[in-house]
Enzyme design. Structure first.
Site, PDB file in Angstrom:
ATOM      1  N   HIS A 107       0.900  -1.207   0.147  1.00  0.00           N
ATOM      2  CA  HIS A 107      -0.003  -0.077  -0.090  1.00  0.00           C
ATOM      3  C   HIS A 107       0.647   1.107  -0.035  1.00  0.00           C
ATOM      4  CE1 HIS A 107      -4.384  -0.485  -0.207  1.00  0.00           C
ATOM      5  NE2 HIS A 107      -4.064  -1.779   0.015  1.00  0.00           N
ATOM      6  N   ASP A 173      -6.676   4.933   9.297  1.00  0.00           N
ATOM      7  CA  ASP A 173      -8.007   4.597   8.839  1.00  0.00           C
ATOM      8  C   ASP A 173      -8.418   3.347   8.055  1.00  0.00           C
ATOM      9  OD1 ASP A 173      -8.294   7.228   9.442  1.00  0.00           O
ATOM     10  OD2 ASP A 173      -8.311   8.037   7.501  1.00  0.00           O
ATOM     11  N   GLU A 293     -11.696  13.741  13.485  1.00  0.00           N
ATOM     12  CA  GLU A 293     -11.039  13.778  12.297  1.00  0.00           C
ATOM     13  C   GLU A 293     -11.825  15.005  11.590  1.00  0.00           C
ATOM     14  OE1 GLU A 293     -10.276  10.731   9.425  1.00  0.00           O
ATOM     15  OE2 GLU A 293      -8.741   9.597  10.994  1.00  0.00           O
TER      16      GLU A 293
HETATM   17  C1  ZME Z   1      -9.262   5.170  -2.024  1.00  0.00           C
HETATM   18  C2  ZME Z   1      -9.891   5.378  -0.703  1.00  0.00           C
HETATM   19  C3  ZME Z   1      -9.591   5.880   0.280  1.00  0.00           C
HETATM   20  C4  ZME Z   1     -11.364   5.036  -0.680  1.00  0.00           C
HETATM   21  C5  ZME Z   1     -11.776   5.621   0.520  1.00  0.00           C
HETATM   22  N1  ZME Z   1     -10.560   5.961   0.924  1.00  0.00           N
HETATM   23  C6  ZME Z   1     -10.436   6.658   2.354  1.00  0.00           C
HETATM   24  N2  ZME Z   1     -11.722   7.016   2.991  1.00  0.00           N
HETATM   25  C7  ZME Z   1     -11.806   7.551   4.112  1.00  0.00           C
HETATM   26  N3  ZME Z   1     -10.565   7.946   4.845  1.00  0.00           N
HETATM   27  C8  ZME Z   1      -9.416   7.269   4.549  1.00  0.00           C
HETATM   28  C9  ZME Z   1      -9.481   6.741   3.250  1.00  0.00           C
HETATM   29  N4  ZME Z   1      -8.116   6.347   3.009  1.00  0.00           N
HETATM   30  C10 ZME Z   1      -7.529   6.765   4.050  1.00  0.00           C
HETATM   31  N5  ZME Z   1      -8.291   7.119   4.976  1.00  0.00           N
END
Ligand code: ZME
Length: 546
Positions: A107, A173, A293
Site C-alpha cells: 500500500h 483509517d 477527524e
Molecule cells: C481510495 C479510498 C480511500 C477510498 C476511501 N478512502 C478513504 N476514505 C476515508 N478515509 C481514508 C481513506 N483512505 C485513508 N483514509
C-alpha cells in the site's frame, strides 16, 4: 550386512543425485540468472525461496499508488525471520551486495517498497493467518500487549485482540496494512490526538538490520535502534515483530458528523475537542470524543469519494449540497465516542447525555448534526466498506496520487484560502480530503518520524483516486499546493514523504538529518534496505576501510 552396506551406499548416491538434480532444476527454473545478483547466491539453501520469473516479479512491481512500476531482480519468500537474516547477511558480506526491500500489503504510494535490481521480500509469506504470529498477552491487567509479526495486517491484530476484549488504542483509517509498514511511517488516524501515532504505542520490536543481525530492541535495550526504526522508512531494519499496547476495547461507537460553513469555527471546534479529550483526567470525567477527524466537502456537498454514507441518521445529501453551493467550500467534523453496555466508564445510559452536552458547545451549522451508531469493529474497519463499494464499481485499482502533509497550525488559514478556496475550488476529482489537528506532545521526538515544530499541527490527506485517467492533472494539483506552501513560507512536513534527491531529504529532516545518517551508518552502512525511498543511493562505507 553386505546388502545393507550397498543399500546405504546406493541410497547415499541417490540422495546426492537428488540434491544435484534439484539444485540444477532450481538453477534452470530460476535461470537465466540476473546479472544484478551475485552468482553464488544460487548455491545457498535460500535459493529455493527465490523466484526470478516475471510472474513473481510483476506482482511486486506496482503498489497501491499505481504511479510507477519497477521490477526487482528476484522475489524472496521467507518462512521465518531467520531466512530474512540469512539473505541480508549474504548480501552484506557479498562482494556484490544487492538491495533488499520488505513488502507487506503493497500500500505504498510511490514505490517505497521497490528494489530495482535487488530482492523484494514478500513479507506475507512469514505467516498471514498463522496463529503463532499474533499472540495476545492479557494475564497481567497492568501490562497487556500483543506480539504481532511485522507482516501481519492490523485487521487481524484487531480480531485477535477483540477475542480477549482488548484493542490497540491507536489506528490508521484503513486496516489492511501491515504492522511493519505503518510503524515504519507513524500510523495516524482520529485517535492519534489522544494516544499519539501508532509508533507511540509500541513496547518492543524484533528487527533485522542491514547487516543481517536479528536484534530485539525497546526503550530500555538497543534503544537507539528502537527509536530509529519507528518512523524510520525502512532504512535501519526490517520489523519482524512488534509488541503493541492493548487496552480494554469498547463495544460500541456513537459516531457523528457535523457540518460547518465557516473554516474558523470548524478548526476552533476541532482544536477544542482535541484539547478537552486529550488528557486522561478529562477522559475520567467522561469528557470528549475518542476520535476526531474532519474533511473538506466538494462544493456540491458530496463527501468526496466513498463516504456518501446514508447510514447517518437524518443525513440529507440535498440540504448539504445546497449549503455547499451557497458557500463554495464546506467542512465536516467527524467525532466518535466509545461506549459500552457493561462497563461503568461510559455506559449506553450516559452516552446520549454526554454527546448532547458536548454538541451544545460546538458551532456547526444548526440542524447539520448527523449521528450513527455501530460496533467498535465496524467503526474501525469503516474504510473497508468503502473499498468493497469502489471495487464493485471497478474504482479501486486506479492510480492514487495521494499527498499527505502535516501542516503547522499557524499555516491553516493561508492553506484554507489558498488551497481549498482557490486551487481546489473547481476541482471535481474524487477522493476524500482529510483535515484534522494533532497534538505534538503525543509524539516522541527520539523516533524518526518528522513533524512540524508547533504544539498543534494538522494532518492533511488529499486521497485522490484517478478514476478518469487524470493522475497527471492530480499530480500537478499536488505540486501547485506544495509550491503554494513554499511561497507562503508554511513549514509543513510531508507524511509518507517522497523525494527524489538527497538534498530534498536533507531539507525534510532538517536538524535531524545528521542523526538519521549516523543511524544509517550504524545499522545499514551499505544502504541495502528499502532503496525505493531514494534516501541513500550508495554505500556509506568506503571500500578501503571495509
Ligand atoms: C481510495 C479510498 C480511500 C477510498 C476511501 N478512502 C478513504 N476514505 C476515508 N478515509 C481514508 C481513506 N483512505 C485513508 N483514509
Amino acid at each position: 550386512m553386505a546388502w545393507l552396506r550397498t543399500g546405504s551406499i546406493s541410497s547415499f548416491l541417490i540422495v546426492i543425485f537428488l540434491v544435484i538434480t534439484s539444485l540444477m532444476s532450481i538453477v534452470s527454473q530460476i535461470g537465466p540468472w540476473p546479472g544484478a545478483l551475485p552468482q553464488d547466491l544460487v548455491a545457498i539453501d535460500l535459493a529455493a525461496k527465490l523466484r526470478l520469473d516475471s510472474h513473481a516479479t510483476a506482482l511486486v512491481s506496482t503498489d497501491f499508488g499505481g504511479l510507477t512500476q519497477v521490477a526487482p531482480a528476484a522475489v524472496f519468500y521467507p518462512s521465518s525471520p531467520h531466512d530474512i537474516a540469512v539473505l541480508v547477511q549474504f548480501s552484506y558480506s557479498s562482494s556484490r551486495p544487492f538491495t533488499v526491500a520488505p513488502r507487506g500489503h503493497g500500500h505504498s504510494i510511490r514505490g517505497q517498497a521497490f528494489a530495482p535490481d535487488g530482492v523484494v521480500i514478500d513479507m506475507p509469506s512469514l505467516g498471514r493467518g498463522r496463529a503463532d504470529r499474533i499472540i495476545v498477552h492479557s494475564d497481567d491487567s497492568s501490562f497487556r500487549y500483543v506480539d504481532a509479526g511485522g507482516e501481519q495486517l492490523w485487521i487481524d491484530v484487531l480480531h485477535a485482540a477483540l477475542e480477549h476484549g482488548l484493542s490497540p488504542p491507536s489506528w490508521t483509517d484503513y486496516l489492511y496494512l501491515t504492522v511493519g509498514g505503518t510503524l515504519s511511517n507513524a500510523g495516524v488516524s482520529g485517535q492519534a490526538f489522544r494516544h499519539g501515532p501508532q509508533i507511540s504505542n509500541v513496547y518492543e520490536l524484533d528487527v533485522i538490520t542491514g547487516k543481517g543481525e536479528m536484534v530485539t530492541c525497546s526503550r530500555d535495550y538497543n534503544s537507539e535502534l528502537f527509536y530509529a526504526v519507528l518512523g524510520g522508512l525502512g532504512q535501519f531494519g526490517i520489523i519482524t515483530r512488534a509488541r503493541i499496547a492493548l487496552e480494554p476495547a469498547p463495544q460500541r461507537v456513537r459516531w457523528v458528523r457535523l457540518i460547518y460553513d465557516d473554516f474558523g469555527a470548524f478548526t476552533r471546534d476541532q482544536e477544542r475537542l482535541i484539547a478537552i479529550s486529550a488528557s486522561w483526567e478529562s477522559k475520567k470525567k467522561g469528557g470528549g470524543f475518542d476520535y476526531v477527524e474532519g474533511s473538506v466537502l466538494a462544493a456540491d456537498g458530496s463527501p468526496i469519494g466513498s463516504w456518501r454514507s446514508s447510514s447517518f441518521a437524518g443525513w440529507d445529501a440535498e440540504r448539504i449540497a445546497r449549503l455547499g453551493a451557497q458557500h463554495g467550500v464546506i467542512y465536516c467534523l467527524e467525532g466518535a465516542m466509545y461506549y459500552d453496555s457493561v462497563r461503568a466508564s461510559r455506559s449506553w445510559v450516559v452516552v446520549d447525555e454526554e454527546l448532547e452536552l458536548l454538541l451544545e458547545e460546538l458551532s456547526f451549522v444548526p440542524g447539520f448534526a448527523f449521528t450513527n451508531d455501530v460496533s467498535y469493529e465496524r467503526f474501525l474497519d469503516r474504510v473497508h466498506d468503502g473499498e468493497l463499494k469502489l471495487r464493485s464499481m471497478g474504482l479501486w485499482d486506479v492510480p492514487h496520487p495521494w499527498l499527505n502533509i502535516f501542516l503547522p497550525k499557524s499555516g491553516i488559514q493561508d492553506f484554507n484560502s489558498g488551497v481549498f478556496k482557490k486551487i481546489l475550488k473547481h476541482n471535481e476529482s474524487t477522493g476524500p480530503i482529510l483535515f484534522y489537528p494533532l497534538n505534538k506532545n503525543k509524539w516522541d521526538e527520539r523516533m524518526s518520524s518528522v513533524i512540524p515544530d508547533e504544539e498543534i499541527f494538522y494532518s492533511i490527506g488529499l486521497l485522490w483516486s484517478a478514476i478518469m485517467d487524470d493522475w497527471e492533472y492530480l499530480e500537478n494539483l499536488n505540486m501547485e499546493i506544495i509550491q503554494f506552501c513554499d511561497q507562503k513560507g508554511i513549514k509543513y512536513k510531508q507524511y509518507l514523504p517522497h523525494y527524489l534527491s538527497q538534498e530534498d531529504w536533507m531539507k525534510h529532516f532538517g536538524p535531524r538529518w545528521d542523526k538519521f545518517v549516523e543511524m544509517k551508518r550504524k545499522y545499514d552502512p551499505k544502504a541495502l534496505l528499502s532503496p525505493g525511498q531514494k534516501i541513500f543511493t550508495t554505500s556509506l562505507v568506503d571500500h578501503a576501510t571495509n
